[in-house]
Design an enzyme around this catalytic site. Structure first.
Site, PDB file in Angstrom:
ATOM      1  N   THR A  60      55.444  16.030  83.115  1.00  0.00           N
ATOM      2  CA  THR A  60      55.890  17.235  83.816  1.00  0.00           C
ATOM      3  C   THR A  60      54.938  18.399  83.588  1.00  0.00           C
ATOM      4  O   THR A  60      54.513  19.076  84.533  1.00  0.00           O
ATOM      5  CB  THR A  60      57.303  17.626  83.348  1.00  0.00           C
ATOM      6  OG1 THR A  60      58.202  16.538  83.599  1.00  0.00           O
ATOM      7  CG2 THR A  60      57.801  18.856  84.095  1.00  0.00           C
ATOM      8  N   GLN A  95      59.412  14.796  88.934  1.00  0.00           N
ATOM      9  CA  GLN A  95      58.967  16.107  88.448  1.00  0.00           C
ATOM     10  C   GLN A  95      57.572  16.450  88.993  1.00  0.00           C
ATOM     11  O   GLN A  95      56.644  15.653  88.868  1.00  0.00           O
ATOM     12  CB  GLN A  95      58.928  16.142  86.927  1.00  0.00           C
ATOM     13  CG  GLN A  95      60.290  15.950  86.267  1.00  0.00           C
ATOM     14  CD  GLN A  95      60.564  14.495  85.908  1.00  0.00           C
ATOM     15  OE1 GLN A  95      60.043  13.578  86.541  1.00  0.00           O
ATOM     16  NE2 GLN A  95      61.377  14.289  84.889  1.00  0.00           N
ATOM     17  N   GLN A 134      61.570  18.667  92.780  1.00  0.00           N
ATOM     18  CA  GLN A 134      62.118  18.717  91.428  1.00  0.00           C
ATOM     19  C   GLN A 134      61.160  19.481  90.507  1.00  0.00           C
ATOM     20  O   GLN A 134      59.943  19.279  90.549  1.00  0.00           O
ATOM     21  CB  GLN A 134      62.335  17.305  90.883  1.00  0.00           C
ATOM     22  CG  GLN A 134      62.985  17.276  89.504  1.00  0.00           C
ATOM     23  CD  GLN A 134      63.350  15.863  89.053  1.00  0.00           C
ATOM     24  OE1 GLN A 134      63.288  14.925  89.833  1.00  0.00           O
ATOM     25  NE2 GLN A 134      63.739  15.724  87.807  1.00  0.00           N
ATOM     26  N   ASP A 135      61.742  20.398  89.688  1.00  0.00           N
ATOM     27  CA  ASP A 135      60.966  21.150  88.692  1.00  0.00           C
ATOM     28  C   ASP A 135      59.898  22.049  89.331  1.00  0.00           C
ATOM     29  O   ASP A 135      58.735  22.067  88.895  1.00  0.00           O
ATOM     30  CB  ASP A 135      60.299  20.193  87.689  1.00  0.00           C
ATOM     31  CG  ASP A 135      61.307  19.490  86.793  1.00  0.00           C
ATOM     32  OD1 ASP A 135      62.514  19.715  86.977  1.00  0.00           O
ATOM     33  OD2 ASP A 135      60.875  18.724  85.928  1.00  0.00           O
ATOM     34  N   ASP A 154      66.835  20.856  89.246  1.00  0.00           N
ATOM     35  CA  ASP A 154      66.295  21.645  88.127  1.00  0.00           C
ATOM     36  C   ASP A 154      65.055  22.439  88.558  1.00  0.00           C
ATOM     37  O   ASP A 154      64.058  22.511  87.821  1.00  0.00           O
ATOM     38  CB  ASP A 154      65.920  20.727  86.950  1.00  0.00           C
ATOM     39  CG  ASP A 154      67.067  19.823  86.509  1.00  0.00           C
ATOM     40  OD1 ASP A 154      68.220  20.174  86.756  1.00  0.00           O
ATOM     41  OD2 ASP A 154      66.774  18.768  85.917  1.00  0.00           O
ATOM     42  N   ARG A 160      72.577  23.208  84.863  1.00  0.00           N
ATOM     43  CA  ARG A 160      72.936  22.233  83.840  1.00  0.00           C
ATOM     44  C   ARG A 160      72.017  22.474  82.655  1.00  0.00           C
ATOM     45  O   ARG A 160      70.857  22.886  82.817  1.00  0.00           O
ATOM     46  CB  ARG A 160      72.836  20.797  84.364  1.00  0.00           C
ATOM     47  CG  ARG A 160      71.444  20.339  84.755  1.00  0.00           C
ATOM     48  CD  ARG A 160      71.456  18.860  85.116  1.00  0.00           C
ATOM     49  NE  ARG A 160      70.129  18.365  85.504  1.00  0.00           N
ATOM     50  CZ  ARG A 160      69.864  17.073  85.711  1.00  0.00           C
ATOM     51  NH1 ARG A 160      70.827  16.159  85.554  1.00  0.00           N
ATOM     52  NH2 ARG A 160      68.650  16.695  86.064  1.00  0.00           N
ATOM     53  N   TRP A 204      69.424  21.972  79.929  1.00  0.00           N
ATOM     54  CA  TRP A 204      68.378  21.075  79.448  1.00  0.00           C
ATOM     55  C   TRP A 204      68.404  21.021  77.915  1.00  0.00           C
ATOM     56  O   TRP A 204      68.040  20.015  77.307  1.00  0.00           O
ATOM     57  CB  TRP A 204      67.022  21.558  79.963  1.00  0.00           C
ATOM     58  CG  TRP A 204      65.879  20.625  79.685  1.00  0.00           C
ATOM     59  CD1 TRP A 204      65.945  19.283  79.427  1.00  0.00           C
ATOM     60  CD2 TRP A 204      64.496  20.968  79.654  1.00  0.00           C
ATOM     61  NE1 TRP A 204      64.691  18.761  79.228  1.00  0.00           N
ATOM     62  CE2 TRP A 204      63.775  19.768  79.366  1.00  0.00           C
ATOM     63  CE3 TRP A 204      63.790  22.148  79.829  1.00  0.00           C
ATOM     64  CZ2 TRP A 204      62.381  19.745  79.261  1.00  0.00           C
ATOM     65  CZ3 TRP A 204      62.401  22.117  79.742  1.00  0.00           C
ATOM     66  CH2 TRP A 204      61.704  20.928  79.453  1.00  0.00           C
TER      67      TRP A 204
END
Length: 583
Positions: free
Chosen positions: A360, A389, A411-412, A435, A491, A493
């Site tokens: 990531t 990611q 994502q990310d 996320d 949420r 991490w």
């Protein structure tokens, strides 16, 4: 009476709707090779000063450069080039006129005489510009870098050199000029004709020759080479045999001359001053900047400058590069001019050169480690798509400020990586799926647009235990693409995740429960998830999970509270002004 008022309101709206948009002012430039646009192939370092003008004007000014290599005032007219420019001039436009270098050549197709034919051509440009409602500005020629003897032969040789584009002959002796030598004029009476015509016709004259003469002579014989096309052999693909050119400018020289010209024009025509801008460095794909890539500009910034910002203008375009802003390049400002996109396509599962997954953190299109970083009107993008990611922007720096920026990914998308770091996002657009805002930093999102393009989770904070704040969203619009119907606000991490949404407008795609515990009930005991006066179809206060909170007031939750730290940083009040810190 009521119907009359309604009619008048309708009429006002109709007239406003069809009112013509405000037209840009155009500055037309006509002249020779010292002013003209140059080809960029092979890393060609040559530029005309007219090519660099746009960096010094706002978007309200359009630069239309018609200067051409080798043209005199005579050949410019005879080839129909002036007629083409004249057809485009509208009331309020400007025409910057600079000839002389080629008017003094013996070539009968170009030659004119000062006091007669040269003056007549300049008068033609002025009269016809005025006839169209335009504003002419006359310049004389920039100086040739001609140090040495003031005799007829040396002057004649300097004039002829304008048209010689050969490489360096290793058999020829190197130029030998003693430091302290005087710069010798090569233009003679051709310098006075624009001045005399301007005086006679009551228009602005800029003595660019005197300005450049003072600059070049002040630098001296050796240092002044840095402004002209002096290139060593085998260093630039466009000039494999090198070049020793005392007439034509390089990027730096053209930029400096353009800035001098703009300053002089604004002194003479103050109303143009409102359109002038200045940046320390400029990135442009069209050759009008100092660099072609953002990374080159960042690399050029001196390390650890003290108590001053370095401003970098990025002109319109898509820059595919993996940008790194190291900690030593503190207090950089990146300003986008038009649609500016910094993009790359790495992702976590992609192999690096050693066959390992990038991960990531290794997937980002842009890395920011420098404190006091500021970005405005920039899009940070990761184009790898829905492959897991894939970070668009990785921020590991304190006191970072993003204004009217966009962050695009899946994502990310946005990695607020820096522990103990503060980040401020104002009127930004952030999109993603899962996320897509995540990390350790304390971050404020003020009047931002948060857009889900797939079901998932907006945030995944990893706030450290004991950290006072995590993510705080103020007055944001929380929206989703068509078909997206189940998105959670956050949420955790890490167990002590913090996220607070204040006065945010939430779409129906937000799940009624609002928050997720990442399949770990223990997280419910340690997270701090809260809202204050949420609104919209997704603001289901009564159906939120029991471990989330509804704030009764905003005590301790002003933006200044979240960002002040130990140094009192307040970008809302002070914009991107630097703090005066002692280390």
């Amino acid at each position: 009476m009521k119907s009359k008022i309604i009619f008048l309101l309708w009429l006002l709206i109709a007239l406003t709707a069809f009112a013509p948009a405000k037209r840009n002012i155009t500055i037309f430039t006509i002249g020779d090779s010292t002013m003209a646009n140059k080809k960029l192939e092979g890393g060609n370092p040559e530029r005309g000063w007219g090519q660099m003008l746009s960096r010094y004007f706002t978007d309200a000014i359009t630069i239309d450069n018609h200067a051409v290599n080798g043209r005199s005032s005579k050949s410019f007219i005879d080839e129909g080039r002036w007629e083409n420019v004249l057809s485009k001039i509208q009331k309020g436009d400007y025409v910057f006129i600079q000839f002389g270098h080629n008017d003094e050549k013996d070539d009968p197709k170009r030659h004119t005489d000062p006091g007669t034919t040269f003056d007549a051509n300049l008068k033609k440009f002025v009269e016809e510009t005025k006839s169209k409602g335009g504003i002419p500005v006359l310049f004389n020629s920039i100086v040739r870098r001609n140090f040495g003897t003031a005799d007829g032969k040396s002057v004649a040789d300097a004039i002829k050199q304008d048209d010689i584009r050969n490489g360096i002959d290793p058999k020829m002796p190197k130029e030998t000029v003693e430091e302290g030598a005087r710069l010798i004029d090569t233009h003679g009476e051709y310098l006075n004709s624009p001045k005399n015509v301007a005086k006679e016709m009551n228009v602005t004259f800029i003595d660019l020759n005197s300005l450049t003469h003072k600059l070049v002579e002040g630098l001296g014989p050796e240092k002044s080479k840095e402004l002209y096309l002096w290139v060593e052999p085998k260093t630039v693909p466009a000039l494999p045999d090198g070049r020793e050119d005392n007439t034509h400018l390089n990027v730096r020289g053209a930029s400096i001359v353009a800035e001098m010209a703009v300053k002089a024009v604004v002194e003479a025509i103050p109303e143009l001053g409102q359109y002038v801008r200045r940046y320390d460095l400029v990135v442009a794909k069209d050759g009008s900047g100092d660099f072609f890539t953002v990374q080159e500009a960042v690399n050029a910034v001196p390390d650890y400058r003290k108590n001053i910002r370095t401003t970098i203008l990025i002109k319109e375009g898509t820059y595919k590069e993996k940008l790194m802003i190291p900690a030593s390049k503190n207090a950089i400002s990146l300003i986008g001019d038009g649609e500016v996109k910094i993009t790359f396509d790495d992702y976590a599962g992609k192999d690096n050169i050693f066959g390992e997954n990038k991960g990531t953190s290794g997937s980002a299109s842009c890395y920011i480690y420098a404190p006091d970083f500021y970005a405005e009107n920039i899009t940070f993008e990761n184009t790898s798509g829905p492959v897991g990611q894939a970070v668009a922007c990785f921020v590991c720096a304190d006191r970072t400020y993003f204004k009217k920026c966009s962050f695009l990914g899946f994502q990310d998308t946005l990695y607020t990586y820096g522990k103990g770091c503060r980040q401020y996002y104002e009127e930004c657009y952030i999109e993603g799926t899962v996320d897509f805002i995540f990390g350790w930093s304390a971050a404020v999102f003020n009047r931002c647009h948060i857009h889900s393009i797939g079901n998932g989770y907006i945030t995944a904070p990893s706030t450290d235990n004991g950290q006072k704040y995590g993510y705080v969203f103020y007055d944001c619009d929380i929206t989703a693409a068509e078909g997206v119907d189940k998105v959670y606000l956050s949420r955790p991490w890490r167990p002590y995740a913090q996220a607070v949404f204040i006065r945010c407008n939430m779409g129906r795609h937000i799940a009624p429960e609002g928050w997720d515990n990442w399949k770990n009930a223990e997280n419910e005991k340690t997270v701090f998830y809260a809202e204050y006066q949420s609104k919209g179809e997704g603001a289901n206060v009564k159906r939120r999970v029991g471990y989330s909170k509804q704030l009764k007031d905003l005590n301790g939750y002003g933006i200044e509270d979240v960002l002040e730290g130990n140094d009192g940083w307040n970008p809302v009040e002070n914009d991107n002004e630097l703090l005066k810190l002692k280390r």
